[in-house]
Design an enzyme around this catalytic site. Structure first.
Site, PDB file in Angstrom:
ATOM      1  N   HIS A   1      -2.724 -16.086 -10.597  1.00 42.82           N
ATOM      2  CA  HIS A   1      -1.523 -15.410 -10.091  1.00 42.82           C
ATOM      3  C   HIS A   1      -1.026 -16.274  -8.939  1.00 42.82           C
ATOM      4  O   HIS A   1      -1.350 -16.071  -7.779  1.00 42.82           O
ATOM      5  CB  HIS A   1      -1.845 -13.996  -9.605  1.00 42.82           C
ATOM      6  CG  HIS A   1      -0.665 -13.320  -8.942  1.00 42.82           C
ATOM      7  ND1 HIS A   1       0.537 -13.130  -9.576  1.00 42.82           N
ATOM      8  CD2 HIS A   1      -0.517 -12.800  -7.691  1.00 42.82           C
ATOM      9  CE1 HIS A   1       1.379 -12.519  -8.745  1.00 42.82           C
ATOM     10  NE2 HIS A   1       0.761 -12.323  -7.601  1.00 42.82           N
TER      11      HIS A   1
ATOM     12  N   GLY B   1       0.814  -1.214   0.000  1.00 39.13           N
ATOM     13  CA  GLY B   1       0.000   0.000   0.000  1.00 39.13           C
ATOM     14  C   GLY B   1       0.842   1.257   0.000  1.00 39.13           C
ATOM     15  O   GLY B   1       0.532   2.235  -0.693  1.00 39.13           O
TER      16      GLY B   1
ATOM     17  N   ARG C   1       0.591 -18.718  -2.018  1.00 38.60           N
ATOM     18  CA  ARG C   1      -0.252 -17.562  -1.761  1.00 38.60           C
ATOM     19  C   ARG C   1      -1.518 -17.931  -0.983  1.00 38.60           C
ATOM     20  O   ARG C   1      -2.130 -17.087  -0.354  1.00 38.60           O
ATOM     21  CB  ARG C   1      -0.616 -16.873  -3.082  1.00 38.60           C
ATOM     22  CG  ARG C   1       0.579 -16.198  -3.750  1.00 38.60           C
ATOM     23  CD  ARG C   1       0.228 -15.689  -5.140  1.00 38.60           C
ATOM     24  NE  ARG C   1       1.333 -14.974  -5.753  1.00 38.60           N
ATOM     25  CZ  ARG C   1       2.304 -15.554  -6.453  1.00 38.60           C
ATOM     26  NH1 ARG C   1       2.309 -16.855  -6.604  1.00 38.60           N
ATOM     27  NH2 ARG C   1       3.279 -14.833  -6.984  1.00 38.60           N
TER      28      ARG C   1
ATOM     29  N   ILE D   1      -5.293  -6.306  -4.959  1.00 38.62           N
ATOM     30  CA  ILE D   1      -3.930  -6.835  -5.053  1.00 38.62           C
ATOM     31  C   ILE D   1      -3.797  -8.024  -4.104  1.00 38.62           C
ATOM     32  O   ILE D   1      -3.016  -8.926  -4.319  1.00 38.62           O
ATOM     33  CB  ILE D   1      -2.886  -5.770  -4.645  1.00 38.62           C
ATOM     34  CG1 ILE D   1      -2.987  -4.522  -5.488  1.00 38.62           C
ATOM     35  CG2 ILE D   1      -1.479  -6.330  -4.723  1.00 38.62           C
ATOM     36  CD1 ILE D   1      -2.051  -3.419  -5.015  1.00 38.62           C
TER      37      ILE D   1
END
Length: 306
Positions: A178, A14, A91, A121
């Protein structure tokens, strides 16, 4: 017309997003939101101290969800996990923590009356993008994950280095999740106005190694500094600017594909109204198989997350 962006989550990513936006003057108003009030307040003051030495001014608003009502874009950068908690670079290790945060944030976004473009994101980004869309009720075309925009950049970096050219001179896409099931669609990659496979044979390029470099690029960065931020921040800011400028640019972002029944990364035309048109690539049979396998993996993870 006033350009307004919100950033939710002021951790390493961020901060990098906000710094790029403020330094380059991409927004007139910037809303910064984080649970750590002392931290986000300090960031705001630090950015204001920088402005006398910048060429543009940005109005900064702190921790006010109501200010998101008329925002053009919200970028979700929430989430945090240490390398020691995720040694396999999975992830999905972040999902239990991030899923709870997303539900609370989505309710606050919905309550604000926001009706712009939401750019997650937060990892695992394809699943989180789907969760955000469902929880906010925003149109699928208005919730767009950064997806393999970063993985494609990593591929271009590796190809560019291998051939001694600027990575911006490389075109092509990484597709799918991703995450570990993403892949480089070599049939889409060209450089020096030639198909990459032709050049690879002539110049001894190891495409398998380049594909692995793109897939594991984040891991290499994590080992060195225990987080990644600049690459994904640049991807998010690029996507936000394409929306703000109504650029109608083709980007490999996480968007909902009806034929796969899930969010995944596949090139689409992006503009002020989000996903404007979805491309149909002429992939090889192997690439189609890999994409289907990646899509099925994402869909199963979305199902498990509910």
């Amino acid at each position: 017309m006033t350009r307004k962006i919100g950033i939710i989550g002021m951790g390493h990513v961020g901060q990098a997003v906000a710094q790029q936006i403020i330094t380059n003057g991409y927004a007139d108003d910037l809303v910064l939101i984080d649970k750590n009030e002392a931290k986000v307040g300090a960031d705001a003051l630090d950015f204001e101290d920088a402005m006398p030495n910048l060429t543009s001014h940005t109005n900064i608003i702190v921790n006010d969800y109501r200010a998101l009502k008329d925002a053009d874009v919200i970028i979700s950068a929430l989430g945090k996990i240490a390398l020691t908690d995720n040694p396999d670079n999975d992830r999905f290790a972040e999902l239990p923590h991030n899923r709870e945060q997303v539900q609370a944030v989505a309710e606050a976004i919905k309550a604000s009356g926001f009706n712009g473009i939401l750019i997650p994101i937060t990892n695992p980004v394809d699943v989180i993008t789907a969760l955000y869309q469902e929880a906010t009720g925003l149109p699928k075309a208005h919730v767009i994950g950064t997806g393999t925009l970063l993985d494609s950049a990593r591929m271009k970096r590796a190809v560019g280095k291998g051939l001694g050219v600027d990575p911006r001179s490389v075109s092509g896409y990484n597709l799918g999740e991703h995450g570990n099931s993403q892949f480089t669609a070599w049939s889409t990659v060209t450089v020096l106005d030639q198909p990459i496979k032709k050049l690879a044979q002539a110049r001894n390029l190891d495409l398998d190694q380049i594909n692995e470099d793109a897939r594991m690029g984040g891991r290499y960065v994590m080992v060195g500094k225990h987080y990644t931020n600049y690459g994904v921040a640049a991807a998010a800011v690029r996507l936000a600017n394409v929306v703000l400028n109504d650029a109608h640019e083709v980007l490999p972002v996480s968007n909902y594909r009806e034929e796969y029944g899930t969010y995944l990364s596949y090139p689409a035309v992006v503009g002020r109204d989000g996903i404007l048109e979805q491309l149909q690539l002429e992939l090889t049979d192997e690439e189609r198989y890999k994409l289907r396998r990646s899509a099925d993996f994402i869909a199963e993870k979305i199902k498990e997350s509910k």
